[in-house]
Design a protein around this motif. Structure first.
Motif, PDB file in Angstrom:
ATOM      1  N   ALA A  22       0.851  -1.195   0.000  1.00 46.48           N
ATOM      2  CA  ALA A  22       0.000   0.000   0.000  1.00 46.48           C
ATOM      3  C   ALA A  22       0.883   1.239   0.000  1.00 46.48           C
ATOM      4  O   ALA A  22       1.870   1.309   0.736  1.00 46.48           O
ATOM      5  CB  ALA A  22      -0.897   0.003   1.229  1.00 46.48           C
ATOM      6  N   ILE A  23       0.507   2.212  -0.830  1.00 48.16           N
ATOM      7  CA  ILE A  23       1.266   3.460  -0.938  1.00 48.16           C
ATOM      8  C   ILE A  23       0.323   4.637  -0.714  1.00 48.16           C
ATOM      9  O   ILE A  23      -0.690   4.766  -1.402  1.00 48.16           O
ATOM     10  CB  ILE A  23       1.946   3.591  -2.316  1.00 48.16           C
ATOM     11  N   HIS A  24       0.670   5.482   0.255  1.00 48.50           N
ATOM     12  CA  HIS A  24      -0.080   6.705   0.521  1.00 48.50           C
ATOM     13  C   HIS A  24       0.728   7.885  -0.019  1.00 48.50           C
ATOM     14  O   HIS A  24       1.857   8.121   0.417  1.00 48.50           O
ATOM     15  CB  HIS A  24      -0.284   6.913   2.027  1.00 48.50           C
ATOM     16  N   CYS A  25       0.164   8.607  -0.973  1.00 46.63           N
ATOM     17  CA  CYS A  25       0.783   9.821  -1.508  1.00 46.63           C
ATOM     18  C   CYS A  25      -0.263  10.583  -2.305  1.00 46.63           C
ATOM     19  O   CYS A  25      -1.292  10.031  -2.680  1.00 46.63           O
ATOM     20  CB  CYS A  25       1.989   9.504  -2.367  1.00 46.63           C
ATOM     21  N   MET A  32       3.813   9.119  -9.943  1.00 48.42           N
ATOM     22  CA  MET A  32       4.158   8.028  -9.027  1.00 48.42           C
ATOM     23  C   MET A  32       4.915   6.934  -9.777  1.00 48.42           C
ATOM     24  O   MET A  32       5.913   6.405  -9.273  1.00 48.42           O
ATOM     25  CB  MET A  32       2.871   7.477  -8.397  1.00 48.42           C
ATOM     26  N   VAL A  33       4.458   6.608 -10.974  1.00 47.00           N
ATOM     27  CA  VAL A  33       5.122   5.583 -11.784  1.00 47.00           C
ATOM     28  C   VAL A  33       6.540   6.020 -12.136  1.00 47.00           C
ATOM     29  O   VAL A  33       7.482   5.218 -12.060  1.00 47.00           O
ATOM     30  CB  VAL A  33       4.304   5.285 -13.060  1.00 47.00           C
ATOM     31  N   TYR A  34       6.697   7.272 -12.511  1.00 51.31           N
ATOM     32  CA  TYR A  34       8.026   7.781 -12.852  1.00 51.31           C
ATOM     33  C   TYR A  34       8.989   7.611 -11.674  1.00 51.31           C
ATOM     34  O   TYR A  34      10.107   7.123 -11.835  1.00 51.31           O
ATOM     35  CB  TYR A  34       7.932   9.256 -13.264  1.00 51.31           C
ATOM     36  N   LEU A  35       8.536   7.986 -10.476  1.00 53.12           N
ATOM     37  CA  LEU A  35       9.392   7.880  -9.290  1.00 53.12           C
ATOM     38  C   LEU A  35       9.653   6.425  -8.906  1.00 53.12           C
ATOM     39  O   LEU A  35      10.775   6.079  -8.516  1.00 53.12           O
ATOM     40  CB  LEU A  35       8.767   8.646  -8.124  1.00 53.12           C
ATOM     41  N   LYS A 113      -8.129   4.811   2.383  1.00 52.43           N
ATOM     42  CA  LYS A 113      -7.162   5.916   2.428  1.00 52.43           C
ATOM     43  C   LYS A 113      -5.931   5.671   1.562  1.00 52.43           C
ATOM     44  O   LYS A 113      -5.153   6.578   1.317  1.00 52.43           O
ATOM     45  CB  LYS A 113      -6.707   6.163   3.873  1.00 52.43           C
ATOM     46  N   VAL A 114      -5.735   4.448   1.094  1.00 50.81           N
ATOM     47  CA  VAL A 114      -4.576   4.106   0.259  1.00 50.81           C
ATOM     48  C   VAL A 114      -4.786   4.671  -1.140  1.00 50.81           C
ATOM     49  O   VAL A 114      -5.858   4.515  -1.721  1.00 50.81           O
ATOM     50  CB  VAL A 114      -4.386   2.573   0.204  1.00 50.81           C
ATOM     51  N   ASN A 115      -3.746   5.317  -1.669  1.00 47.76           N
ATOM     52  CA  ASN A 115      -3.840   5.877  -3.015  1.00 47.76           C
ATOM     53  C   ASN A 115      -3.497   4.857  -4.093  1.00 47.76           C
ATOM     54  O   ASN A 115      -4.155   4.814  -5.134  1.00 47.76           O
ATOM     55  CB  ASN A 115      -2.911   7.082  -3.159  1.00 47.76           C
ATOM     56  N   TYR A 116      -2.462   4.042  -3.846  1.00 45.41           N
ATOM     57  CA  TYR A 116      -2.008   3.079  -4.848  1.00 45.41           C
ATOM     58  C   TYR A 116      -1.645   1.752  -4.190  1.00 45.41           C
ATOM     59  O   TYR A 116      -1.242   1.715  -3.026  1.00 45.41           O
ATOM     60  CB  TYR A 116      -0.760   3.597  -5.598  1.00 45.41           C
ATOM     61  N   PHE A 117      -1.780   0.700  -4.974  1.00 42.46           N
ATOM     62  CA  PHE A 117      -1.313  -0.618  -4.569  1.00 42.46           C
ATOM     63  C   PHE A 117      -0.257  -1.070  -5.562  1.00 42.46           C
ATOM     64  O   PHE A 117      -0.445  -0.957  -6.775  1.00 42.46           O
ATOM     65  CB  PHE A 117      -2.449  -1.645  -4.560  1.00 42.46           C
ATOM     66  N   LEU A 118       0.843  -1.577  -5.036  1.00 39.95           N
ATOM     67  CA  LEU A 118       1.867  -2.187  -5.866  1.00 39.95           C
ATOM     68  C   LEU A 118       1.748  -3.687  -5.667  1.00 39.95           C
ATOM     69  O   LEU A 118       1.993  -4.206  -4.581  1.00 39.95           O
ATOM     70  CB  LEU A 118       3.259  -1.692  -5.468  1.00 39.95           C
ATOM     71  N   ILE A 136      10.887   2.515  -1.561  1.00 41.31           N
ATOM     72  CA  ILE A 136       9.728   3.387  -1.783  1.00 41.31           C
ATOM     73  C   ILE A 136       9.660   4.461  -0.699  1.00 41.31           C
ATOM     74  O   ILE A 136       9.292   5.608  -0.964  1.00 41.31           O
ATOM     75  CB  ILE A 136       8.425   2.568  -1.849  1.00 41.31           C
ATOM     76  N   GLN A 137      10.040   4.112   0.530  1.00 45.81           N
ATOM     77  CA  GLN A 137      10.039   5.086   1.625  1.00 45.81           C
ATOM     78  C   GLN A 137      11.012   6.232   1.373  1.00 45.81           C
ATOM     79  O   GLN A 137      10.849   7.314   1.932  1.00 45.81           O
ATOM     80  CB  GLN A 137      10.386   4.402   2.952  1.00 45.81           C
ATOM     81  N   LYS A 138      12.005   6.014   0.540  1.00 49.26           N
ATOM     82  CA  LYS A 138      12.983   7.062   0.224  1.00 49.26           C
ATOM     83  C   LYS A 138      12.435   8.103  -0.744  1.00 49.26           C
ATOM     84  O   LYS A 138      13.050   9.150  -0.931  1.00 49.26           O
ATOM     85  CB  LYS A 138      14.259   6.436  -0.327  1.00 49.26           C
ATOM     86  N   ILE A 139      11.291   7.824  -1.360  1.00 45.47           N
ATOM     87  CA  ILE A 139      10.671   8.804  -2.259  1.00 45.47           C
ATOM     88  C   ILE A 139      10.072   9.904  -1.386  1.00 45.47           C
ATOM     89  O   ILE A 139       9.206   9.631  -0.549  1.00 45.47           O
ATOM     90  CB  ILE A 139       9.590   8.134  -3.139  1.00 45.47           C
ATOM     91  N   PRO A 140      10.513  11.146  -1.548  1.00 43.83           N
ATOM     92  CA  PRO A 140      10.069  12.227  -0.651  1.00 43.83           C
ATOM     93  C   PRO A 140       8.562  12.471  -0.652  1.00 43.83           C
ATOM     94  O   PRO A 140       7.995  12.852   0.378  1.00 43.83           O
ATOM     95  CB  PRO A 140      10.809  13.464  -1.175  1.00 43.83           C
ATOM     96  N   GLN A 141       7.886  12.263  -1.761  1.00 39.02           N
ATOM     97  CA  GLN A 141       6.458  12.548  -1.860  1.00 39.02           C
ATOM     98  C   GLN A 141       5.581  11.458  -1.246  1.00 39.02           C
ATOM     99  O   GLN A 141       4.379  11.653  -1.081  1.00 39.02           O
ATOM    100  CB  GLN A 141       6.050  12.740  -3.331  1.00 39.02           C
ATOM    101  N   VAL A 142       6.156  10.313  -0.912  1.00 40.07           N
ATOM    102  CA  VAL A 142       5.385   9.213  -0.327  1.00 40.07           C
ATOM    103  C   VAL A 142       5.242   9.458   1.173  1.00 40.07           C
ATOM    104  O   VAL A 142       6.226   9.653   1.885  1.00 40.07           O
ATOM    105  CB  VAL A 142       6.064   7.852  -0.593  1.00 40.07           C
ATOM    106  N   VAL A 143       3.996   9.445   1.644  1.00 34.82           N
ATOM    107  CA  VAL A 143       3.720   9.670   3.061  1.00 34.82           C
ATOM    108  C   VAL A 143       4.031   8.417   3.865  1.00 34.82           C
ATOM    109  O   VAL A 143       4.741   8.458   4.867  1.00 34.82           O
ATOM    110  CB  VAL A 143       2.246  10.099   3.270  1.00 34.82           C
ATOM    111  N   THR A 144       3.480   7.294   3.436  1.00 33.65           N
ATOM    112  CA  THR A 144       3.748   6.022   4.106  1.00 33.65           C
ATOM    113  C   THR A 144       3.560   4.875   3.122  1.00 33.65           C
ATOM    114  O   THR A 144       2.854   5.005   2.121  1.00 33.65           O
ATOM    115  CB  THR A 144       2.853   5.830   5.349  1.00 33.65           C
TER     116      THR A 144
END
Length: 162
Positions: A22-25, A32-35, A113-118, A136-144
């Motif tokens: 689960a990705i929250h952003c 998101m795909v680019y990052l 509340k999840v924006n994307y699923f990988l 994925i946590q290293k991506i600055p725009q990702v909340v959790t």
């Protein structure tokens, strides 16, 4: 004459080996795909068709990449679909007033509340999910970001699309 009895267990086909992250952003799907492609060194591309569910009239963007070396399939799926729909409001007068309402639908309602699923299909378990989550946590725009136990999902059938 004795006949052999063969029994087919349908449950065996239901256990597909995949991991779900689960990705929250608040990023648009293409950003998101680019990052993800940059940070994970993968090559997700937009599928020609979105996931389309007739019963909710909602469609969800989906990106895909097949890693032939590791024999894995990667999918990024949007969990949120917002649609503008007509809403009829009765004003008690001779004419009904109509207005536009934005309705929100979720692919997996348990995680609204999840924006994307990988989704990573790896039959050979050759992808380290913890390493993927750390990257994925290293991506600055990702909340959790976190791993989801797919055995507890009520709407896991929504993730069958290949």
């Amino acid at each position: 004459m004795i006949m052999a009895l063969h029994k087919l267990l349908v449950d065996d086909f239901d256990d597909e080996a995949y991991s779900l992250i689960a990705i929250h952003c608040n990023l648009e799907d293409y950003r998101m795909v680019y990052l993800l492609n940059q940070f994970l060194k993968i090559n997700l591309k937009r599928c020609p068709f979105d996931l389309d569910f007739e019963y909710t009239a909602a469609n969800y963007s989906i990106y895909e990449w097949e890693d032939y070396k590791k024999q894995t399939m990667w999918n990024l799926i949007s969990n949120i679909c917002k649609k503008e729909e007509d809403s009829v409001v009765s004003s008690g007068s001779l004419f009904d007033a109509s207005s536009k309402v934005i309705k929100r639908y979720n692919l997996i309602p348990e995680y609204e509340k999840v924006n994307y699923f990988l989704k990573i299909e790896n039959d050979l378990n050759n992808v380290n999910i913890k390493d993927v989550i750390i990257k994925i946590q290293k991506i600055p725009q990702v909340v959790t970001v976190y791993d989801i136990d797919t055995n507890t999902l009520k709407s896991k059938n929504n993730l069958i699309f290949n």
